[in-house]
Design an enzyme around this catalytic site. Structure first.
Site, PDB file in Angstrom:
ATOM      1  N   ARG A  40      29.699 -12.855 -44.709  1.00  8.65           N
ATOM      2  CA  ARG A  40      29.999 -12.238 -45.868  1.00  8.65           C
ATOM      3  C   ARG A  40      29.032 -12.932 -47.105  1.00  8.65           C
ATOM      4  O   ARG A  40      29.653 -12.691 -48.398  1.00  8.65           O
ATOM      5  CB  ARG A  40      31.275 -11.438 -46.244  1.00  8.65           C
ATOM      6  CG  ARG A  40      31.449 -10.573 -45.348  1.00  8.65           C
ATOM      7  CD  ARG A  40      33.042  -9.978 -45.802  1.00  8.65           C
ATOM      8  NE  ARG A  40      33.942 -10.851 -45.510  1.00  8.65           N
ATOM      9  CZ  ARG A  40      35.086 -10.920 -46.362  1.00  8.65           C
ATOM     10  NH1 ARG A  40      35.343  -9.831 -46.893  1.00  8.65           N
ATOM     11  NH2 ARG A  40      35.917 -11.818 -45.947  1.00  8.65           N
ATOM     12  N   HIS A  55      35.631   4.272 -58.048  1.00  8.90           N
ATOM     13  CA  HIS A  55      34.647   3.728 -57.467  1.00  8.90           C
ATOM     14  C   HIS A  55      34.120   2.998 -58.470  1.00  8.90           C
ATOM     15  O   HIS A  55      33.177   1.983 -58.420  1.00  8.90           O
ATOM     16  CB  HIS A  55      33.564   4.268 -56.772  1.00  8.90           C
ATOM     17  CG  HIS A  55      34.190   4.802 -55.313  1.00  8.90           C
ATOM     18  ND1 HIS A  55      34.400   5.993 -55.044  1.00  8.90           N
ATOM     19  CD2 HIS A  55      34.611   4.263 -54.350  1.00  8.90           C
ATOM     20  CE1 HIS A  55      35.081   6.218 -54.088  1.00  8.90           C
ATOM     21  NE2 HIS A  55      34.966   4.970 -53.393  1.00  8.90           N
TER      22      HIS A  55
HETATM   23  N1  LIG Z   1      37.765   1.214 -42.616  1.00 10.35           N
HETATM   24  C1  LIG Z   1      37.668   1.767 -43.988  1.00 10.35           C
HETATM   25  N2  LIG Z   1      36.432   2.674 -44.114  1.00 10.35           N
HETATM   26  C2  LIG Z   1      36.467   3.186 -45.345  1.00 10.35           C
HETATM   27  C3  LIG Z   1      37.410   2.776 -46.565  1.00 10.35           C
HETATM   28  C4  LIG Z   1      38.445   2.199 -46.012  1.00 10.35           C
HETATM   29  O1  LIG Z   1      39.586   2.012 -47.089  1.00 10.35           O
HETATM   30  N3  LIG Z   1      38.551   1.668 -45.238  1.00 10.35           N
HETATM   31  N4  LIG Z   1      37.370   3.646 -47.792  1.00 10.35           N
HETATM   32  C5  LIG Z   1      35.880   4.065 -47.934  1.00 10.35           C
HETATM   33  C6  LIG Z   1      34.947   3.030 -48.356  1.00 10.35           C
HETATM   34  N5  LIG Z   1      35.714   2.221 -49.488  1.00 10.35           N
HETATM   35  C7  LIG Z   1      36.024   0.730 -49.173  1.00 10.35           C
HETATM   36  C8  LIG Z   1      36.900   0.429 -50.101  1.00 10.35           C
HETATM   37  C9  LIG Z   1      37.141  -0.808 -50.355  1.00 10.35           C
HETATM   38  C10 LIG Z   1      36.882  -1.681 -49.138  1.00 10.35           C
HETATM   39  C11 LIG Z   1      37.445  -2.983 -49.478  1.00 10.35           C
HETATM   40  O2  LIG Z   1      38.112  -3.511 -50.424  1.00 10.35           O
HETATM   41  N6  LIG Z   1      37.053  -3.907 -48.577  1.00 10.35           N
HETATM   42  C12 LIG Z   1      37.367  -5.326 -48.659  1.00 10.35           C
HETATM   43  C13 LIG Z   1      37.799  -5.898 -47.300  1.00 10.35           C
HETATM   44  C14 LIG Z   1      39.502  -5.322 -47.128  1.00 10.35           C
HETATM   45  C15 LIG Z   1      40.027  -6.072 -46.180  1.00 10.35           C
HETATM   46  O3  LIG Z   1      39.855  -5.857 -44.794  1.00 10.35           O
HETATM   47  N7  LIG Z   1      40.892  -6.925 -46.505  1.00 10.35           N
HETATM   48  C16 LIG Z   1      41.596  -8.100 -45.714  1.00 10.35           C
HETATM   49  C17 LIG Z   1      40.880  -9.340 -45.825  1.00 10.35           C
HETATM   50  C18 LIG Z   1      40.675  -9.836 -46.946  1.00 10.35           C
HETATM   51  C19 LIG Z   1      39.688 -11.057 -47.010  1.00 10.35           C
HETATM   52  O4  LIG Z   1      38.298 -10.822 -47.173  1.00 10.35           O
HETATM   53  N8  LIG Z   1      40.445 -12.154 -46.901  1.00 10.35           N
HETATM   54  C20 LIG Z   1      39.684 -13.275 -47.397  1.00 10.35           C
HETATM   55  C21 LIG Z   1      40.752 -14.335 -47.683  1.00 10.35           C
HETATM   56  C22 LIG Z   1      41.705 -13.906 -48.803  1.00 10.35           C
HETATM   57  C23 LIG Z   1      41.145 -14.477 -50.085  1.00 10.35           C
HETATM   58  O5  LIG Z   1      41.132 -15.893 -50.333  1.00 10.35           O
HETATM   59  O6  LIG Z   1      40.608 -13.583 -50.887  1.00 10.35           O
HETATM   60  C24 LIG Z   1      38.757 -13.838 -46.362  1.00 10.35           C
HETATM   61  O7  LIG Z   1      39.141 -13.192 -45.161  1.00 10.35           O
HETATM   62  O8  LIG Z   1      37.804 -14.430 -46.334  1.00 10.35           O
HETATM   63  C25 LIG Z   1      42.979  -8.106 -46.105  1.00 10.35           C
HETATM   64  O9  LIG Z   1      43.174  -7.604 -47.264  1.00 10.35           O
HETATM   65  O10 LIG Z   1      43.658  -8.861 -45.426  1.00 10.35           O
HETATM   66  C26 LIG Z   1      36.293  -6.164 -49.239  1.00 10.35           C
HETATM   67  O11 LIG Z   1      34.914  -5.782 -48.983  1.00 10.35           O
HETATM   68  O12 LIG Z   1      36.529  -7.138 -49.568  1.00 10.35           O
HETATM   69  C27 LIG Z   1      36.101  -1.460 -48.024  1.00 10.35           C
HETATM   70  C28 LIG Z   1      35.688  -0.034 -48.302  1.00 10.35           C
HETATM   71  C29 LIG Z   1      35.359   4.692 -46.930  1.00 10.35           C
HETATM   72  N9  LIG Z   1      35.285   4.027 -45.581  1.00 10.35           N
END
Ligand SMILES: Nc1nc2c(c(=O)[nH]1)N[C@@H](CNc1ccc(C(=O)N[C@@H](CCC(=O)N[C@@H](CCC(=O)N[C@@H](CCC(=O)O)C(=O)O)C(=O)O)C(=O)O)cc1)CN2
Ligand SMILES: [Zn+2]
Length: 781
Positions: A21, A714
């Site tokens: 990413r 959004h």
């Molecule tokens: N599956 C799905 N589809 C969907 C939606 C949805 O909510 N889920 N909503 C609509 C689309 N909207 C969306 C809205 C938000 C996100 C979103 O916020 N995604 C996050 C990731 C969410 C996630 O999986 N979070 C995990 C992992 C987070 C993360 O990145 N962690 C870090 C570590 C943490 C840190 O230090 O910040 C890493 O792995 O590197 C968690 O909370 O556990 C992002 O892009 O950032 C995605 C789609 C339609 N389709």
């Protein structure tokens, strides 16, 4: 123009977010002001360069336009809009002297600023990818801004690659656009085709001058029958556009790609135009058994790009059958190429990055890189003979056979329960009886609520990351989540909301969270897929029969309820959405899989009721998304999808208020299905389209509770109370106040706390004002 040979193996597009990413991080850093535009450009260029090298390593040719230039900073439809100069008037101030917009301006159009709302966002065909909706009016001036496309092509050339620029085609661009606000009634963006096509012509001209041999124009709209435009007109437009583009002397060869289904009657139309190559989605569609002789003759002179590797799912699949499909296309044309059915945008980068995934499951899968290798394999078979790829075909067949017989794929107890279902399992008591039973909730007029999630703060995500890494134990994590829930409950009480939520802090994602707790699913570590802009999800893999070993949400919901007298909504993700946002087994009908998931949710609802939860929301934001693009397939889909929701909720007591939530507009087409869900209250997205949907609802005779969203979550913008009040007044004018709910468009997880609190306060202020207006008008009568 000189005819160029098409490469034997290609893909329609590749993920652009980066293996780890990288693009998401760079773009978000730019938004946060921690890196500047030059740094963002440099990181994006490095990512593009690495992608080209990777694709070459995986077997795509460097020199024959096999590698697509499918990068985007945010969205390919927005890119097309900027390329043709279709910047809405409210963003005119962002234009530079030459009429173009810089990177900051580009993101502003995507995300909005001040009083200027961003472009509307909606689903890209039947996928979980979202595009930005161009706004086209009679006065939109189309002018070419090709600098980015040309720069990326030149950048590739300097790196030693001859790549193939990819642009959304003119017909699809206009069909996906909406009329500008000030457009007169009866105007449609497609009316402007004659003005737009010359700009695409100039683009082709510039690309030819830069040395491009092929350009890919994506025309998925030709595949979809769910387009608000008579089919004849769509076909006529395709003919007009490609006859005109094809007539130019100086242009690259044109490859029209048609992902997401069969072209059907659009195939003869494209065949009759001068385009040199046509991409066929042979995963969703099949070759027409019979083509008319004229079409056959035209196709024989074109390159047919056989999309036989599924770009929309992660199964390694039946490679031998895919090769047979390629061979079948050879009957139509001597020039056949192998490709993916769609862009690989919808699948994660690489199975090999999944070191914790069960090895047996891993052997059944192909992510983007594995799919590119599959394309290269089939292309080799095409060039050098089937015997040269025999081993690869056999290995894929063996993996497929292994999948059929693996433990967990078919679980008798799960199957018996589905078989035993009867009609009564799909129905609750009649609505009026439920309304009476739910009076005990004692809600005010225009009840206020939120859609479920509260901001997912860095602290919450870091806590989860530490839990995953083993730096935090389960109990420590639980304490942190409970503290967050308490904070969210107190906040809602202070703001004055009527039906509270626990805020979903414990959920990494609304589907993945459940997938992790259900049998039959696996999840990935790095399997990120772009959802919109910089936002990604990790779709889970549903590979076996689904069941629920233990309650999934009860502990969190009952803790939240223990903190307050107000009702707390239990929060579940519905069966259709769980399927839509996972990669789902393809060895049985989706409807069968949906019933298994529905039964697991049904048990969860029973457990929530036992724990004292009186309002339960079952989210189905993806109900519209899975609607088949072909009209003939829609009734069967609506039958099983609505049925699965009713099965999940059918056991709820009359006194339990069942909510559902849907987002991403275009409700008109599924309004009957929404009625048939038979939820007590339905909340939907409406703010970005300024309540347009209220007309559809009023016209449909929908007679249950309804909450059209008044806050576009959004966008980072905070709507003023006056603005929200105007939206509510519009809703009250069309929908009886007794059935109207007040809520945001969707969950608040992507927002920050400051914006959230301010916006919710404005919503409450507006709700109170409209309640007062209603009381006054009652008194006045
Ligand atoms: N599956 C799905 N589809 C969907 C939606 C949805 O909510 N889920 N909503 C609509 C689309 N909207 C969306 C809205 C938000 C996100 C979103 O916020 N995604 C996050 C990731 C969410 C996630 O999986 N979070 C995990 C992992 C987070 C993360 O990145 N962690 C870090 C570590 C943490 C840190 O230090 O910040 C890493 O792995 O590197 C968690 O909370 O556990 C992002 O892009 O950032 C995605 C789609 C339609 N389709
Ligand atoms: Zn939503």
């Amino acid at each position: 123009m000189t005819a160029h040979a098409f490469p034997t193996g290609t893909i329609l597009g590749y993920p652009r977010i980066g293996r780890r990413r990288e693009l998401k991080r760079a773009v978000e850093a730019f938004w946060a002001g921690t890196i500047d535009a030059d740094e963002l450009e440099a990181r994006a260029a490095a990512l593009r360069a690495a992608t080209r090298e990777r694709l070459a390593d995986l077997g795509l040719d460097r020199a024959t336009s096999a590698i697509p230039e499918s990068f985007s900073f945010y969205d390919q439809v927005l890119d097309a809009a900027i390329t043709v100069g279709a910047v809405p008037p409210r963003f005119a101030g962002l234009r530079d002297a030459g009429g173009g917009v810089d990177l900051a301006g580009y993101f502003t159009i995507a995300r909005g600023v001040g009083d200027s709302a961003p472009l509307e966002m909606t689903k890209w065909f039947d996928s979980n990818y979202h595009y930005l909706v161009p706004e086209i009016g009679p006065d939109t001036v189309f002018t070419l801004h090709a600098d980015r496309i040309l720069a990326e092509f030149a950048e590739a050339k300097a790196q030693g690659f001859l790549t193939r620029p990819v642009v959304v085609g003119p017909v699809t661009f206009l069909l996906l656009a909406k009329p500008a606000d000030d457009a007169p009634a009866g105007f449609g963006p497609l009316d402007r085709l004659g003005d737009l096509v010359p700009v695409y012509g100039q683009l082709l001209d510039r690309l030819a001058a830069a040395g491009a041999e092929w350009v890919q124009l994506d025309e998925p709209a030709l595949v979809s029958e769910s387009i608000d435009e008579p089919r004849d007109r769509v076909l006529e437009s395709a003919a007009t556009a490609y006859d005109a583009l094809g007539a130019a002397d100086a242009r690259p060869s044109i490859f029209v790609a048609a992902p997401y289904g069969a072209l059907d009657d659009a195939l003869p139309v494209l065949a009759a135009t001068p385009v040199e190559a046509i991409g066929l989605d042979l995963v969703r569609g099949t070759l027409a058994a019979q083509l008319d002789p004229v079409t056959e003759e035209s196709l024989a002179a074109k390159t047919l790009v056989a999309g036989v590797i599924d770009g929309h799912n992660v199964w390694r699949g039946d490679l031998a059958a895919a090769f047979a499909r390629v061979e079948a296309v050879q009957h139509l044309s001597g020039a056949v190429a192998v490709s993916t059915s769609t862009s690989l945008l919808h699948v994660p980068h690489d199975v090999d990055a999944e070191t914790s995934l069960d090895a047996r499951l891993g052997s059944w899968l192909a992510f983007a890189d594995q799919k590119v290798a599959q394309v290269a394999t089939l292309a080799r078979g095409l060039g050098e003979g089937r015997e040269t790829i025999e081993t690869a075909l056999d290995e894929a067949s063996a993996a497929l056979a292994d999948r059929t017989s693996a433990p967990g794929v078919r679980v008798p107890a799960v199957r018996d329960r589905v078989t035993a279902l009867a009609d009564r399992d799909f129905a609750r008591a009649v609505y009026d009886e439920r309304v009476a039973a739910q009076q005990s909730l004692d809600l005010p007029e225009l009840p206020t609520t939120t859609i479920g999630s509260f901001p997912q703060t860095g602290d919450i995500r870091r806590a989860r990351a530490r839990l995953v890494k083993g730096e935090l134990d389960a109990d420590g994590y639980r304490q942190l989540m409970r503290a967050e829930i308490e904070r969210v409950v107190r906040l809602q009480e202070e703001i004055g909301l009527d039906v509270l939520v626990h805020g979903e802090p414990e959920r990494n994602d609304m589907v993945q969270y459940f997938a992790e707790l259900l049998d039959g699913f696996s999840v990935t570590e790095h399997g990120w897929v772009q959802s919109y802009g910089s936002r990604c999800t990790r779709p889970s893999i549903l590979w076996g029969d689904v069941s629920r070993p233990a309650p999934m949400t009860v502990e969190w919901s009952s803790y939240a309820q223990s903190l307050t007298e107000k009702p707390v909504k239990g929060m579940l993700t519905g069966p259709v959405t769980i399927l839509a946002w996972s990669f789902v087994r393809d060895d049985q009908p989706l409807g069968d899989t949906a019933r298994q998931v529905a039964l697991a949710l049904r048990d969860e609802i029973a457990d929530l009721e036992r724990a004292g939860i009186r309002v339960i929301q079952v989210d189905e934001p993806a109900l519209r998304e899975l609607l088949p693009l072909k009209l003939a397939e829609q009734p069967a889909y609506l039958d099983w999808s609505v049925g699965a929701f009713r099965l999940a909720t059918g056991g709820a007591a009359s006194a339990t208020q069942v909510h559902t939530h849907l987002c991403y507009s275009e409700f008109g087409v599924v309004i009957d299905a929404i009625k048939n869900l038979d939820a007590d209250v339905t909340s939907i997205e409406a703010a970005r389209s300024r309540m347009e949907v209220v007309d559809d609802i009023a016209a449909s005779g929908f007679a249950h509770g309804i909450g059209p969203g008044v806050y576009d979550i959004h966008s980072p913008r905070v709507p003023s109370a006056v603005e929200v009040q105007a939206l509510l007044e519009r809703a009250v004018a069309e929908i009886p106040a007794s059935r109207l709910w007040v809520n945001p468009d969707c969950g608040l997880k992507t927002r920050g706390y400051d914006e959230t609190v301010a916006s919710l306060e404005h919503i409450l202020e507006a709700a109170r004002a409209v309640r007062a207006e209603l009381r006054e008008s009652v008194l006045a009568e």
